[in-house]
Design a protein around this motif. Sequence first.
Motif, mmCIF file in Angstrom:
data_model
loop_
_atom_site.group_PDB
_atom_site.id
_atom_site.type_symbol
_atom_site.label_atom_id
_atom_site.label_comp_id
_atom_site.label_asym_id
_atom_site.label_seq_id
_atom_site.Cartn_x
_atom_site.Cartn_y
_atom_site.Cartn_z
ATOM 1 N N THR A 112 0.844 -1.193 0.000
ATOM 2 C CA THR A 112 0.000 0.000 0.000
ATOM 3 C C THR A 112 0.880 1.244 0.000
ATOM 4 N N SER A 113 0.254 2.397 -0.142
ATOM 5 C CA SER A 113 1.039 3.630 -0.272
ATOM 6 C C SER A 113 1.647 4.093 1.052
ATOM 7 N N THR A 114 1.058 3.706 2.175
ATOM 8 C CA THR A 114 1.615 4.030 3.495
ATOM 9 C C THR A 114 1.255 2.921 4.471
ATOM 10 N N GLY A 115 1.958 2.890 5.599
ATOM 11 C CA GLY A 115 1.576 1.981 6.666
ATOM 12 C C GLY A 115 0.213 2.330 7.227
ATOM 13 N N TYR A 116 -0.110 3.613 7.242
ATOM 14 C CA TYR A 116 -1.432 4.061 7.697
ATOM 15 C C TYR A 116 -2.519 3.419 6.832
ATOM 16 N N HIS A 117 -2.298 3.443 5.508
ATOM 17 C CA HIS A 117 -3.269 2.838 4.600
ATOM 18 C C HIS A 117 -3.356 1.322 4.779
ATOM 19 N N ALA A 118 -2.244 0.686 5.116
ATOM 20 C CA ALA A 118 -2.284 -0.759 5.354
ATOM 21 C C ALA A 118 -3.232 -1.079 6.499
ATOM 22 N N ASN A 119 -3.128 -0.321 7.593
ATOM 23 C CA ASN A 119 -4.005 -0.564 8.733
ATOM 24 C C ASN A 119 -5.456 -0.208 8.424
ATOM 25 N N ASP A 146 -6.844 4.636 -3.814
ATOM 26 C CA ASP A 146 -5.623 5.380 -3.527
ATOM 27 C C ASP A 146 -4.623 5.184 -4.666
ATOM 28 N N THR A 147 -3.937 6.249 -5.073
ATOM 29 C CA THR A 147 -2.878 6.106 -6.065
ATOM 30 C C THR A 147 -1.779 5.201 -5.507
ATOM 31 N N ALA A 148 -1.258 4.328 -6.340
ATOM 32 C CA ALA A 148 -0.289 3.330 -5.898
ATOM 33 C C ALA A 148 0.992 3.979 -5.381
ATOM 34 N N LEU A 149 1.682 3.249 -4.546
ATOM 35 C CA LEU A 149 2.986 3.683 -4.042
ATOM 36 C C LEU A 149 3.898 4.031 -5.212
ATOM 37 N N ALA A 150 4.571 5.169 -5.122
ATOM 38 C CA ALA A 150 5.473 5.600 -6.193
ATOM 39 C C ALA A 150 6.596 4.576 -6.385
ATOM 40 N N PRO A 151 7.126 4.458 -7.594
ATOM 41 C CA PRO A 151 8.134 3.433 -7.856
ATOM 42 C C PRO A 151 9.428 3.619 -7.074
ATOM 43 N N SER A 152 9.851 4.858 -6.837
ATOM 44 C CA SER A 152 11.130 5.066 -6.136
ATOM 45 C C SER A 152 11.129 4.496 -4.725
ATOM 46 N N PRO A 153 10.154 4.825 -3.861
ATOM 47 C CA PRO A 153 10.176 4.221 -2.530
ATOM 48 C C PRO A 153 9.947 2.717 -2.553
ATOM 49 N N VAL A 166 -0.608 -9.648 9.535
ATOM 50 C CA VAL A 166 0.451 -8.693 9.851
ATOM 51 C C VAL A 166 0.335 -7.474 8.945
ATOM 52 N N THR A 167 0.497 -6.302 9.533
ATOM 53 C CA THR A 167 0.677 -5.084 8.750
ATOM 54 C C THR A 167 2.061 -4.540 9.055
ATOM 55 N N ALA A 168 2.586 -3.738 8.143
ATOM 56 C CA ALA A 168 3.926 -3.193 8.340
ATOM 57 C C ALA A 168 4.049 -1.884 7.584
ATOM 58 N N THR A 169 5.011 -1.089 7.994
ATOM 59 C CA THR A 169 5.370 0.109 7.254
ATOM 60 C C THR A 169 6.760 -0.076 6.675
ATOM 61 N N LEU A 170 7.004 0.531 5.542
ATOM 62 C CA LEU A 170 8.308 0.477 4.889
ATOM 63 C C LEU A 170 9.109 1.745 5.180
ATOM 64 N N SER A 171 8.580 2.598 6.056
ATOM 65 C CA SER A 171 9.161 3.921 6.268
ATOM 66 C C SER A 171 10.008 4.031 7.522
#
Length: 379
Positions: free
Chosen positions: A98-105, A261-268, A226-231
Amino acid sequence: MNTSWDDWFAERADARDAAGLTRSLVPHGPDEPVLDLAGNDYLGLARHPRVREAAAEAARTWGAGAGASRLVTGTLAVHTDLERALTDFLGWPAALVTSTGYHANLSVVTALADRSALVVSDAHIHASLIDAARLSRAEIVVVPHNDVDAVRAALTGADGRRALVLAESVYSVLGDAAPLAALVAACAEHDALLVVDEAHGLGLRGPHGDGLVRELGLAGHPNVVVTATLSKALGAQGGAVLGSPALVDHLVNTARPFIFDTALAPSPAAAALEALRVLREQPDLATLVHRRVAELGRALGVDDLPAGAVLSVPMPTPQVAVAAQAACLAHGVRVGCFRPPSVPDGVSRLRITVGAGLGDADWAQAVDVITRVVKEHTG
């Protein structure tokens, strides 16, 4: 006569000032002469040469953004590569980025709970899980922190309804670990689902940084999601949900925070993928963090060390906490400051993020500054 919006804003601002709870945005430059112990880049991977180059190459290849939601044209090969890497690393059969950990939850809770469900929430869970529970419209029972008996009692009252239990593997304020094995057992007894946010466990717990859930042998358990953030430990941006293929299929088709939601940008996405590779190769990064946590804990006289990278130091008042934070910054060390409503127990704290990114000399300087400032402000 109704109060004008300007008057209302002014009243709220005055009340925040009087309580010592005013916050502001402070921009930072890339080369400031300040030691950062406030951010969440636990392993120093955000500026790792390989991670930065992976992000840059993804931008050159795919462009600056994904261009659309993932169900339209926004799913890129880098997203599916990242999902495969996460499933392999964390020990789950399927993942959804997902685009953020917030969105995952938000995605997992709102897609699994509704008015007919029960959500049992630990009192210390992150705001994203609190918001997700509220948006789900389920009945919510908030239980005391890490109280398994209270969770079991709440689940007993589910009366056959679908039930979710919300917890974090490692909590972001007190830094303590959840009793995951006992929570899973309680959920299995009542056919409930335990949603575990690994935001502060990923990269720091487990022999390879693969999280507390896998460390305890619970990865792939049918009663766990499980949820997680990549940040944080991965130094990038984005989030993920890990579970069964059926779960992921359900989220793709029903989770509004994902679908619209717009998808996570390719760079991150590429940065997180490369950070996972670095983490596999350098498990000593997490070892260094835990060693430094113990060192700073001893210097501050902390008896119960955190399970992750965040060490919180109680302050007498919000005003003292802000003053101590400012004193640290005046000596070249940036630390966090938690005040109500960001703290679940109402106690203001300095929030010190121990990381592997500082050199030994900088780390020694930071420990000296923090211990002196804490002593001066707590007596």
